[in-house]
Scaffold this motif. Structure first.
Motif, PDB file in Angstrom:
ATOM      1  N   UNK A 316       0.815  -1.219   0.000  1.00  0.00           N
ATOM      2  CA  UNK A 316       0.000   0.000   0.000  1.00  0.00           C
ATOM      3  C   UNK A 316       0.850   1.272   0.000  1.00  0.00           C
ATOM      4  N   UNK A 317       2.090   1.155  -0.455  1.00  0.00           N
ATOM      5  CA  UNK A 317       2.977   2.319  -0.501  1.00  0.00           C
ATOM      6  C   UNK A 317       2.440   3.360  -1.479  1.00  0.00           C
ATOM      7  N   UNK A 318       2.161   4.581  -0.973  1.00  0.00           N
ATOM      8  CA  UNK A 318       1.631   5.690  -1.770  1.00  0.00           C
ATOM      9  C   UNK A 318       0.368   5.265  -2.525  1.00  0.00           C
ATOM     10  N   UNK A 319      -0.507   4.575  -1.811  1.00  0.00           N
ATOM     11  CA  UNK A 319      -1.776   4.136  -2.392  1.00  0.00           C
ATOM     12  C   UNK A 319      -2.944   4.786  -1.656  1.00  0.00           C
ATOM     13  N   UNK A 320      -2.951   4.705  -0.332  1.00  0.00           N
ATOM     14  CA  UNK A 320      -4.066   5.227   0.463  1.00  0.00           C
ATOM     15  C   UNK A 320      -3.831   6.687   0.830  1.00  0.00           C
ATOM     16  N   UNK A 376      -8.124 -10.378 -13.574  1.00  0.00           N
ATOM     17  CA  UNK A 376      -7.460  -9.850 -12.386  1.00  0.00           C
ATOM     18  C   UNK A 376      -7.094 -10.994 -11.439  1.00  0.00           C
ATOM     19  N   UNK A 377      -8.013 -11.933 -11.265  1.00  0.00           N
ATOM     20  CA  UNK A 377      -7.758 -13.052 -10.363  1.00  0.00           C
ATOM     21  C   UNK A 377      -6.569 -13.888 -10.825  1.00  0.00           C
ATOM     22  N   UNK A 378      -6.472 -14.131 -12.142  1.00  0.00           N
ATOM     23  CA  UNK A 378      -5.337 -14.896 -12.667  1.00  0.00           C
ATOM     24  C   UNK A 378      -4.032 -14.118 -12.512  1.00  0.00           C
ATOM     25  N   UNK A 379      -4.072 -12.808 -12.767  1.00  0.00           N
ATOM     26  CA  UNK A 379      -2.867 -11.981 -12.605  1.00  0.00           C
ATOM     27  C   UNK A 379      -2.418 -11.944 -11.155  1.00  0.00           C
ATOM     28  N   UNK A 380      -3.389 -11.943 -10.250  1.00  0.00           N
ATOM     29  CA  UNK A 380      -3.059 -11.959  -8.824  1.00  0.00           C
ATOM     30  C   UNK A 380      -2.366 -13.270  -8.448  1.00  0.00           C
ATOM     31  N   UNK A 381      -2.862 -14.364  -8.990  1.00  0.00           N
ATOM     32  CA  UNK A 381      -2.244 -15.657  -8.706  1.00  0.00           C
ATOM     33  C   UNK A 381      -0.824 -15.716  -9.237  1.00  0.00           C
ATOM     34  N   UNK A 382      -0.602 -15.122 -10.396  1.00  0.00           N
ATOM     35  CA  UNK A 382       0.750 -15.099 -10.975  1.00  0.00           C
ATOM     36  C   UNK A 382       1.686 -14.261 -10.109  1.00  0.00           C
ATOM     37  N   UNK A 383       1.159 -13.165  -9.525  1.00  0.00           N
ATOM     38  CA  UNK A 383       1.995 -12.300  -8.677  1.00  0.00           C
ATOM     39  C   UNK A 383       2.492 -13.048  -7.448  1.00  0.00           C
ATOM     40  N   UNK A 391       0.836  -5.070  -5.622  1.00  0.00           N
ATOM     41  CA  UNK A 391       0.478  -3.658  -5.619  1.00  0.00           C
ATOM     42  C   UNK A 391       0.151  -3.188  -7.026  1.00  0.00           C
ATOM     43  N   UNK A 392       0.932  -3.646  -8.011  1.00  0.00           N
ATOM     44  CA  UNK A 392       0.695  -3.247  -9.398  1.00  0.00           C
ATOM     45  C   UNK A 392      -0.671  -3.719  -9.880  1.00  0.00           C
ATOM     46  N   UNK A 429      -8.265  -3.216 -19.342  1.00  0.00           N
ATOM     47  CA  UNK A 429      -7.531  -2.231 -18.549  1.00  0.00           C
ATOM     48  C   UNK A 429      -6.211  -1.926 -19.234  1.00  0.00           C
ATOM     49  N   UNK A 430      -5.619  -0.816 -18.807  1.00  0.00           N
ATOM     50  CA  UNK A 430      -4.290  -0.481 -19.321  1.00  0.00           C
ATOM     51  C   UNK A 430      -3.274  -1.483 -18.814  1.00  0.00           C
ATOM     52  N   UNK A 431      -2.071  -1.432 -19.359  1.00  0.00           N
ATOM     53  CA  UNK A 431      -0.998  -2.306 -18.914  1.00  0.00           C
ATOM     54  C   UNK A 431      -0.669  -2.012 -17.463  1.00  0.00           C
ATOM     55  N   UNK A 432      -0.021  -2.957 -16.798  1.00  0.00           N
ATOM     56  CA  UNK A 432       0.363  -2.787 -15.397  1.00  0.00           C
ATOM     57  C   UNK A 432       1.265  -1.578 -15.247  1.00  0.00           C
ATOM     58  N   UNK A 433       1.008  -0.701 -14.266  1.00  0.00           N
ATOM     59  CA  UNK A 433       1.898   0.440 -14.034  1.00  0.00           C
ATOM     60  C   UNK A 433       3.185  -0.019 -13.377  1.00  0.00           C
ATOM     61  N   UNK A 434       4.174   0.833 -13.467  1.00  0.00           N
ATOM     62  CA  UNK A 434       5.445   0.541 -12.821  1.00  0.00           C
ATOM     63  C   UNK A 434       5.306   0.819 -11.342  1.00  0.00           C
TER      64      UNK A 434
END
Length: 436
Positions: A316-320, A376-383, A391-392, A429-434
């Motif tokens: 949550x760095x610089x998110x909330x 999103x769920x599949x991308x989360x599992x890959x993370x 976070x991305x 959605x757009x590509x994952x942000x850095x």
């Protein structure tokens, strides 16, 4: 304006509130029991019961309380039954605003112990008068308490509250009440901590020294939590207490955050000079002023060295953002527990419950959204366990995350967490942000 006929009411909800549980208090259970009996006597159907336990009506408006907000979201009802008017509000404006909210949905307010029934015009008028007298009584009590405190301070007696570290209260040998004296077990640790601070030691260094050398903890902490350790907030608070110089805080033991206390708000004589009790002084007034200047001028020197810091998740760095200050909330620890804190207003929220709560909402509410060639769920599992990658993924779906202040005395409250997801763009959605 139309009023509901009380004889036609069929559906009602019950509301109970209590600030602090004491023997003389009417408990939540007793309030609800009285309200149930009232409803049964009228033949009304109870469709819900809502409570705010440990919540002050003076500090928290009805709309700021979790229980009352839940009540307003309940299914259709004709009346709200409370035990007494002061269970709902202690201020006239708060009472009228709550009543207006109920009127807008066609419901009335009924109090069991007060002879009012807001379902009729006469009852409404009488209820407003009761609320006025209730607010007057509250202000009168405040005035009496303030006057009594002022007199105690003038007499050199201790008016109560948290006992400063290094001191204890005893029966006043010269009359009624209690007075402060030095605590022989703790005052030597206090004196050494003050000397270290005046020599340039950081607050964190002093906390570490006290912990490593087994210094006894403040009594109010050691009696409640056996495993608590010295920390920066505790040390900073004891270094800012004017009792160190024999002065008496104008409102001792009241504030819980040293950053909100003026250390020079002390009892003064008719000439404006601080009243000094030499028997309590560890340092003189000049040294105390120097100490406060040193504490106020330090910013980064108070931080631990990087090798000594406890690692926290960057999820949550610089998110909330703080909903009050609009500042990004920083990650840190409190009592060795991960938290987010606002650098401006200092509100905090624990991450032990916040992080999994956000993850659950992300996967439940956004898990099926497309993210590149996957969901999103599949991308989360890959993370996996990679917090930066997690976070991305969160940021691709999150439009804003804001944390607002909670009700005093509450633990994690999901209503403090304001989440707004991004609108889907044709399902993509757009590509994952850095990651930052």
């Amino acid at each position: 304006m139309t009023y509901m006929n009380p004889n036609q009411a069929r559906r009602c909800v019950l509301y109970a509130r209590l600030s602090v549980t004491k023997e003389e208090s009417v408990s939540i259970a007793r309030q609800l029991q009285s309200c149930r009996r009232y409803a049964e006597a009228r033949g009304w159907e109870i469709v819900g019961e809502f409570i705010d336990d440990g919540v002050s009506a003076t500090v928290n408006r009805p709309e700021d309380r979790k229980g009352w907000r839940s009540l307003l979201r309940a299914a259709e009802f004709d009346a709200v039954i409370i035990w007494k008017v002061d269970r709902l509000a202690r201020r006239v404006l708060d009472f009228l605003h709550a009543d207006e909210t109920l009127q807008m949905r066609g419901a009335g307010l009924v109090a069991v112990e007060d002879p009012i029934d807001m379902t009729s015009p006469q009852g409404r008028a009488f209820a407003v008068m009761l609320a006025v007298f209730g607010e007057m009584e509250t202000e009168a009590i405040r005035a009496r308490v303030r006057a009594a405190r002022v007199q105690l301070l003038k007499d050199g007696r201790w008016p109560g509250g948290g006992i400063p570290y290094g001191y204890r209260s005893i029966a006043n040998p010269a009359g009624p009440g209690r007075v402060l004296v030095k605590d022989s077990e703790r005052v030597r640790w206090l004196a050494e901590a003050v000397a270290m601070a005046l020599q340039g030691a950081t607050v964190n260094a002093i906390a570490t020294w006290l912990s490593d050398n087994g210094a006894p903890l403040p009594r109010r902490q050691s009696e409640k939590i056996a495993a608590v350790t010295w920390n920066r907030q505790t040390v900073d608070g004891l270094l800012r207490n004017p009792v160190l110089a024999g002065m008496t805080p104008h409102n001792p033991g009241r504030a819980k955050s040293a950053k909100r206390v003026d250390p020079f708000a002390v009892v003064r004589d008719e000439h404006g000079r601080p009243v000094i009790n030499e028997s309590l002084a560890v340092i003189n007034c000049e040294e105390f002023a120097v100490l406060q200047h040193m504490l106020d001028s330090r910013t980064s020197p108070q931080a631990r060295k990087r090798r000594d810091r406890q690692a926290t998740s960057p999820f949550l760095s610089r998110v909330a953002r703080c909903d009050d200050c609009d500042a990004y909330m920083c990650r840190g620890t409190n009592q060795k527990r991960p938290v987010l804190y606002c650098p401006t207003c200092r509100q905090t929220i624990g991450r032990a419950a916040l992080d999994p709560y956000l993850v659950r909402r992300l996967l439940t509410e956004r898990g099926s959204e497309l993210l590149g060639d996957a969901t999103v769920e599949q991308s989360w599992a890959v993370a996996g366990a990679d917090e930066v990658a997690r976070r991305a993924v969160l940021l691709t779906q999150l439009d804003s995350l804001r944390i607002r202040r909670g009700v005093v005395g509450r633990y994690f409250d999901d209503e403090r967490v304001l989440v707004q997801w991004r609108l889907s763009d044709s399902g993509r959605q757009d590509d994952l942000p850095v990651a930052a």
